[in-house]
Scaffold this motif. Structure first.
Motif, PDB file in Angstrom:
ATOM      1  N   LEU A 194      29.479  73.140  94.793  1.00 41.63           N
ATOM      2  CA  LEU A 194      30.333  74.278  95.127  1.00 41.63           C
ATOM      3  C   LEU A 194      31.639  74.246  94.326  1.00 41.63           C
ATOM      4  O   LEU A 194      32.096  75.269  93.811  1.00 41.63           O
ATOM      5  CB  LEU A 194      30.627  74.236  96.638  1.00 41.63           C
ATOM      6  N   LEU A 214      31.376  82.106 101.326  1.00 43.65           N
ATOM      7  CA  LEU A 214      30.022  81.560 101.222  1.00 43.65           C
ATOM      8  C   LEU A 214      29.113  82.424 102.101  1.00 43.65           C
ATOM      9  O   LEU A 214      29.215  82.388 103.324  1.00 43.65           O
ATOM     10  CB  LEU A 214      29.995  80.099 101.690  1.00 43.65           C
ATOM     11  N   ASP A 217      27.172  81.653 105.511  1.00 42.52           N
ATOM     12  CA  ASP A 217      27.810  81.700 106.827  1.00 42.52           C
ATOM     13  C   ASP A 217      27.976  83.183 107.137  1.00 42.52           C
ATOM     14  O   ASP A 217      28.863  83.848 106.599  1.00 42.52           O
ATOM     15  CB  ASP A 217      29.179  81.015 106.821  1.00 42.52           C
ATOM     16  N   TYR A 256      28.744  69.673 107.549  1.00 42.82           N
ATOM     17  CA  TYR A 256      29.823  70.580 107.130  1.00 42.82           C
ATOM     18  C   TYR A 256      31.029  69.787 106.660  1.00 42.82           C
ATOM     19  O   TYR A 256      31.153  68.596 106.950  1.00 42.82           O
ATOM     20  CB  TYR A 256      30.249  71.460 108.308  1.00 42.82           C
ATOM     21  N   GLY A 257      31.945  70.507 106.004  1.00 39.89           N
ATOM     22  CA  GLY A 257      33.248  69.912 105.728  1.00 39.89           C
ATOM     23  C   GLY A 257      33.991  69.848 107.058  1.00 39.89           C
ATOM     24  O   GLY A 257      33.843  70.741 107.895  1.00 39.89           O
ATOM     25  N   GLU A 277      34.375  65.856 103.406  1.00 37.92           N
ATOM     26  CA  GLU A 277      33.135  66.609 103.217  1.00 37.92           C
ATOM     27  C   GLU A 277      31.968  65.836 103.845  1.00 37.92           C
ATOM     28  O   GLU A 277      31.692  64.714 103.473  1.00 37.92           O
ATOM     29  CB  GLU A 277      32.893  66.855 101.714  1.00 37.92           C
ATOM     30  N   LYS A 278      31.344  66.443 104.814  1.00 38.67           N
ATOM     31  CA  LYS A 278      30.161  65.878 105.484  1.00 38.67           C
ATOM     32  C   LYS A 278      30.308  64.374 105.760  1.00 38.67           C
ATOM     33  O   LYS A 278      29.532  63.569 105.243  1.00 38.67           O
ATOM     34  CB  LYS A 278      28.910  66.144 104.649  1.00 38.67           C
ATOM     35  N   ILE A 291      34.344  73.296 108.759  1.00 37.68           N
ATOM     36  CA  ILE A 291      34.825  74.368 107.868  1.00 37.68           C
ATOM     37  C   ILE A 291      33.764  75.461 107.773  1.00 37.68           C
ATOM     38  O   ILE A 291      32.593  75.187 107.524  1.00 37.68           O
ATOM     39  CB  ILE A 291      35.116  73.817 106.453  1.00 37.68           C
ATOM     40  N   GLY A 293      32.484  79.050 105.905  1.00 36.58           N
ATOM     41  CA  GLY A 293      32.532  79.476 104.497  1.00 36.58           C
ATOM     42  C   GLY A 293      33.473  80.623 104.184  1.00 36.58           C
ATOM     43  O   GLY A 293      33.090  81.620 103.563  1.00 36.58           O
ATOM     44  N   TYR A 295      37.513  80.983 102.692  1.00 40.25           N
ATOM     45  CA  TYR A 295      38.713  80.278 102.241  1.00 40.25           C
ATOM     46  C   TYR A 295      39.630  81.250 101.520  1.00 40.25           C
ATOM     47  O   TYR A 295      39.164  82.201 100.914  1.00 40.25           O
ATOM     48  CB  TYR A 295      38.376  79.208 101.185  1.00 40.25           C
ATOM     49  N   GLN A 317      32.869  68.601  94.883  1.00 41.28           N
ATOM     50  CA  GLN A 317      33.016  69.225  96.199  1.00 41.28           C
ATOM     51  C   GLN A 317      34.349  69.958  96.319  1.00 41.28           C
ATOM     52  O   GLN A 317      35.401  69.402  96.023  1.00 41.28           O
ATOM     53  CB  GLN A 317      32.921  68.163  97.308  1.00 41.28           C
ATOM     54  N   THR A 319      35.786  70.702  99.089  1.00 44.83           N
ATOM     55  CA  THR A 319      36.579  70.028 100.131  1.00 44.83           C
ATOM     56  C   THR A 319      37.390  68.872  99.541  1.00 44.83           C
ATOM     57  O   THR A 319      38.542  68.668  99.907  1.00 44.83           O
ATOM     58  CB  THR A 319      35.644  69.490 101.240  1.00 44.83           C
ATOM     59  N   ARG A 342      24.973  80.431 110.955  1.00 40.80           N
ATOM     60  CA  ARG A 342      25.012  79.566 109.778  1.00 40.80           C
ATOM     61  C   ARG A 342      23.594  79.275 109.316  1.00 40.80           C
ATOM     62  O   ARG A 342      22.762  78.846 110.110  1.00 40.80           O
ATOM     63  CB  ARG A 342      25.730  78.266 110.109  1.00 40.80           C
ATOM     64  N   LYS A 347      18.497  74.243 107.080  1.00 40.02           N
ATOM     65  CA  LYS A 347      18.441  73.033 106.263  1.00 40.02           C
ATOM     66  C   LYS A 347      18.260  71.819 107.181  1.00 40.02           C
ATOM     67  O   LYS A 347      17.438  70.936 106.927  1.00 40.02           O
ATOM     68  CB  LYS A 347      19.743  72.917 105.469  1.00 40.02           C
TER      69      LYS A 347
HETATM   70  C1  G1P Z   1      29.750  74.076 102.105  1.00 37.07           C
HETATM   71  C2  G1P Z   1      31.025  73.261 102.086  1.00 37.07           C
HETATM   72  C3  G1P Z   1      31.316  72.707 103.475  1.00 37.07           C
HETATM   73  C4  G1P Z   1      31.386  73.857 104.473  1.00 37.07           C
HETATM   74  C5  G1P Z   1      30.102  74.694 104.401  1.00 37.07           C
HETATM   75  C6  G1P Z   1      30.246  75.931 105.248  1.00 37.07           C
HETATM   76  O1  G1P Z   1      28.680  73.208 102.368  1.00 37.07           O
HETATM   77  O2  G1P Z   1      30.880  72.216 101.145  1.00 37.07           O
HETATM   78  O3  G1P Z   1      32.534  72.023 103.476  1.00 37.07           O
HETATM   79  O4  G1P Z   1      31.560  73.366 105.784  1.00 37.07           O
HETATM   80  O5  G1P Z   1      29.819  75.097 103.073  1.00 37.07           O
HETATM   81  O6  G1P Z   1      29.034  76.592 105.355  1.00 37.07           O
HETATM   82  P1  G1P Z   1      27.139  73.597 101.984  1.00 37.07           P
HETATM   83  O7  G1P Z   1      26.703  74.598 103.000  1.00 37.07           O
HETATM   84  O8  G1P Z   1      27.192  74.160 100.614  1.00 37.07           O
HETATM   85  O9  G1P Z   1      26.380  72.313 102.097  1.00 37.07           O
END
Ligand code: G1P
Length: 384
Positions: A194, A214, A217, A256-257, A277-278, A291, A293, A295, A317, A319, A342, A347
């Motif tokens: 990301l 993102l 979300d 998630y972050g 981050e995670k 967090i 998606g 910002y 990352q 984050t 979400r 996943k």
């Molecule tokens: C990304 C960000 C993560 C955030 C999430 C929200 O993760 O890296 O910090 O909480 O989106 O959906 P990803 O979904 O790409 O794994």
């Protein structure tokens, strides 16, 4: 040590001595009357600059201003000057010839003007990364469908330009653009995370604050409360803002972050203290908020991204970069409590199914089924 009650009492005393009402003081110091009330009640900690404005508005002496600064937990002006090395700068200025001093003042005015221009810049752009592995699984029509609520949310928020970051060799998504929204597209060749997707958008974003959305979300019902709200917050505080929400289950912490929050600024708004981050460590379990998606970031995020090391999977990352930015600038978190779906649970579902198959543990299979049911239930509710 700060003592906000004492500060409030002192302020009130000085204001009454100056025979000003709260509204009059507020007008003179260019702050709101309710802020004066909060200060006098000891409910807010003003910045040193605000104290200077109040002191000027009240016509205070240097020792009185110093007393206010100390009650708010700041060192006095002289101490700040000494500790920060400012005293040396002041001495140098004093030693300049009058022509050099005039040139310096012109330059300071130019820089101040540029700074104010940047501050006044309205948010216009949003970056939407869709080059991750999840969007890659979607057909152009499905990708278009997923983007629809995101684009509406962006248009509702009054943004003018969306920058889509796409995966290479994929047909462009089929999208109907809302009126007044311009779309630009770039391709993220290597799949490096990301943070990398945001970094390659730098050329199109330029030197201005921007939003990141993102689209996996998905916010349907309460669109006006997410980006729209965050833009209003940005206009008040001029700092980066993250949307956050409560974790629903312990597993969220590794999906998630995570933002650890500090002091509350206003309704649903907190200063961010740390980001991870995670996080996988046990000690972080059930701490902080996840967090979402959405910002808003200052353009300094690009420098932070450049200075960020890739994670163990070789991905950059966002984050981690925000964590670096946090060392230079304040970041706040907007607590979003609206209806959110979400895609990430899908996943998690795949992960737990695979684990369940691997270990032949019936408990895990049940858990995977529970996640499926929950995801389907939420999807159903969103449609309805
Ligand atoms: C990304 C960000 C993560 C955030 C999430 C929200 O993760 O890296 O910090 O909480 O989106 O959906 P990803 O979904 O790409 O794994």
């Amino acid at each position: 040590m700060e003592d906000l009650q004492a500060l409030g009492k002192l302020l009130r005393e000085y204001r009454e001595r100056a025979q000003l009402t709260r509204a009059q003081l507020a007008r003179r110091a260019r702050i709101s009357a309710s802020f004066v009330t909060y200060l006098e009640k000891g409910h807010r900690r003003p910045s040193a600059a605000i104290i200077a404005r109040i002191a000027q508005a009240l016509g205070l002496r240097a020792d009185q201003q110093k007393q206010l600064l100390q009650s708010a937990g700041y060192a006095s002006v002289e101490e700040i000057a000494q500790v920060s090395g400012l005293q040396g700068v002041l001495d140098e200025i004093a030693a300049l010839s009058s022509q050099e001093r005039d040139e310096l003042i012109t330059e300071i005015h130019r820089l101040l003007g540029r700074w104010q221009e940047l501050r006044a810049k309205r948010l216009r752009k949003v970056v939407i990364p869709v080059a991750g592995w999840q969007p890659r699984l979607l057909s152009p029509a499905q990708l278009g469908q997923m983007l629809r609520p995101a684009l509406e949310e962006i248009a509702t928020a009054g943004l003018k330009e969306a920058i889509l970051v796409l995966a290479p060799s994929r047909p462009a998504p089929q999208i109907a653009l809302p009126k007044n929204l311009k779309l630009r597209q770039i391709v993220q060749e290597p799949q490096l995370g990301l943070g990398h997707a945001i970094l390659i958008a730098q050329g199109l974003v330029g030197d201005e604050p921007f939003a990141i959305l993102l689209p996996d979300d998905i916010i349907l019902a309460d669109r006006a409360r997410s980006l729209c709200q965050m833009i209003k917050i940005y206009e008040r505080h001029h700092c980066s803002i993250l949307a956050v929400t409560e974790a629903e289950e312990a597993a969220d912490f590794k999906n998630y972050g995570i933002a650890t929050l500090g002091q509350r600024l206003e309704e649903e708004l907190y200063w961010v203290e740390a980001l991870a981050e995670k996080p996988r460590g046990r000690e972080r379990e059930r701490e902080g908020l996840t967090i979402v998606g959405r910002y808003i970031v200052t353009p300094q995020i690009f420098e932070a991204l450049q200075a960020t090391a890739p994670d163990p999977n070789g991905e950059l990352q966002l984050t981690d970069a925000l964590n670096l930015l946090l060392q230079r600038q304040r970041i706040c978190a907007y607590r979003y409590e609206g209806q959110l779906f979400r895609v990430t649970p899908i996943k998690m579902l795949l992960e737990s199914l695979i684990e369940a198959l691997d270990d032949q543990q019936p408990g895990r299979l049940e858990r995977a089924m529970a996640i499926t049911k929950n995801a389907l239930y939420k999807l159903g509710r969103l449609r309805g």
